[in-house]
Design an enzyme around this catalytic site. Sequence first.
Site, PDB file in Angstrom:
ATOM      1  CE1 TYR A   1      -8.247   4.811   2.699  1.00 39.79           C
ATOM      2  CE2 TYR A   1      -8.007   6.720   1.724  1.00 39.79           C
ATOM      3  CZ  TYR A   1      -8.247   6.114   2.661  1.00 39.79           C
ATOM      4  OH  TYR A   1      -8.689   6.658   4.124  1.00 39.79           O
ATOM      5  CG  HIS A   2      -3.437   3.873  -4.535  1.00 42.10           C
ATOM      6  ND1 HIS A   2      -2.771   4.810  -4.770  1.00 42.10           N
ATOM      7  CD2 HIS A   2      -4.835   4.317  -4.800  1.00 42.10           C
ATOM      8  CE1 HIS A   2      -3.446   5.748  -5.077  1.00 42.10           C
ATOM      9  NE2 HIS A   2      -4.687   5.639  -5.323  1.00 42.10           N
ATOM     10  CB  ALA A   3      -4.360  -2.067  -0.280  1.00 39.91           C
TER      11      ALA A   3
ATOM     12  CD  GLU B   1      -2.777   1.450   0.313  1.00 35.51           C
ATOM     13  OE1 GLU B   1      -2.146   1.903  -0.979  1.00 35.51           O
ATOM     14  OE2 GLU B   1      -4.128   1.560   0.364  1.00 35.51           O
TER      15      GLU B   1
END
Length: 539
Positions: free
Chosen positions: A471-473, A296
């Site tokens: 919020y790009h996990a 992340e």
Amino acid sequence: MTKAIGEFDYIIVGAGSAGCVLANQLSENPANRVLLIEAGASDFSPMIHMPRGVARVLSYQKYMWYYQGQIPVNDDKVPDMWMRGRTLGGSSSINGAIYVRGQAEDYDALGDSGCEGWNWDTMHTYFRRLENQLLGEDGNRGVGGPLTVERHSTPNAVCNAFIDAAGQVGLSALEDTNCRAPEGIGYASATIDRGRRCSAATAFLKPARNRKNLTIVTRTLTEKLIFEGTRAAAVLCRQGGRQIAFKCRGEIIVSAGTIESPKLLQLSGIGPAKHLQSLDVAVVHDNPHVGSNLREHRVLPLQFHVNLPETENQQLQGLALARNVAKYLLTRRGIMGYPSYEVIGYFRALTTSQRPDAELLMAPISYTLGEGGLTLDKESGFHAMSLALRPESRGFIRIQSADSSVAPDISPNYLATENDRNVTIASYRFLQSLCQQPALRSLAIEQRNFTDVTTDDEIIDAYLRHGTPAYHAVGTCSMGEDENAVVDSRLRVKGVSGLRVVDCSVMPTILAGHTNGPAMAMAWRAADLIIEDNRQQGQ
Ligand SMILES: Cc1cc2nc3c(=O)[nH]c(=O)nc-3n(C[C@H](O)[C@H](O)[C@H](O)COP(=O)(O)OP(=O)(O)OC[C@H]3O[C@@H](n4cnc5c(N)ncnc54)[C@H](O)[C@@H]3O)c2cc1C
């Protein structure tokens, strides 16, 4: 007793970025009976479709998953809140709408690692198929596809000053931040179609919704996959107060996202056997890597005030906000149709890097975080942040109970490697230096938070204590042809049959950018793989 309903060729769990693309592509052939199951409600709210409505939507429990985690920082436990979209379109319905493809080299590295067909040349054709770029065809961009992408086209004084200041530290201005080798800065491209959010649901479900062979069920939580031997044969769901099952004669495709996909596999008996047994989950296939390899981005928003008559702060409060919403509803124009961040840049934080290793994001909005949450400043301002694009640090997601209503343990392990820390520190210093350039100094720029953060240790401490996930996990059902993978390079779950995972969780690393566009492009290719494999099996 559980009621079994229907029998489908394909069952897709999760109507997010990837799930909507799959539902569209797999139901194109009327001979396929396709079921799309979404835990959340329909996406009827106008707040979803008005891009700046996101500030409200993120607080609507109806459309969101919230996960309240904690991360260790020295001897403390620091709260770490994660969230995801829970509606048709998934996170693409509640996200910042910034459109990023990622860097070609990262796709090539994926292809070179043995994941055949995920290299840039192939993926570029899927991006082009996906896109309807309003900037027009140039041999790189796609035109005429279902996903409208427009470049934010309303310049303003503080964004221009930020871009000019970036120029003063050597970053060139980009007309298209998704150009072939994005290094530089410019106004962001966004999944917005003339003021309306172009979510995966808008682009892919809307045109397919009336197909007779596509069934979409909302407010239906998939609790477990049911196996016959090692073949995935049905899904067990909760709909209202009742439990129902949907049977599958073909394939079940899990597209529940980076948090919920590994959770669902683990609840269904695919995961680290010892851990599953300790929770009384019957093991179907022991794979310790399900839920591992979580990656992340970590960001630290810096707040600035500037001496300008106004930035968006004034436009998003009080009467001006009401006027802007009314204007938007009448004309679809104005500030309510803008993406969350208007400026994006890519740069080399480390001088040794061969290509951009860090990203900048900037919005002409500044705010103060207090007990009651976020309050926009009365004064003119902006906020900006930098992040290490390609984090190496790996965390994990693990169920804590056999009960599907219990949230999983999310342990991101941010900034655990020296490289991640070095890139983060250098990116922070780069942003500091950019903000001291004449273009911004002429606006009497004043930093409002973290002014005492100067040493390397203080920077890392601030990112960990006061930062947020971007919020790009990705990575928790990682693809690969080695023993560390959860799915193979055709996205089939190892050790069982009739089951794939298709969503951000299969990306072994973050492809140097934001994840909505890549999730959709990869899902389109996955649909082609599924159709191809099933055609071959039928022969
Ligand atoms: C606040 C926020 C801002 C973001 N901003 C950007 C941005 O500006 N640009 C960008 O490119 N990316 C952004 N992202 C990231 C990007 O939107 C996501 O990475 C991407 O949408 C994920 O796609 P996905 O298909 O993997 O999962 P999702 O789109 O999250 O879809 C998963 C779907 O599965 C459903 N689901 C989950 N579990 C179950 C279950 N058990 N049963 C049934 N349904 C289930 C969920 O409700 C959801 O609809 C942002 C994300 C967030 C959260």
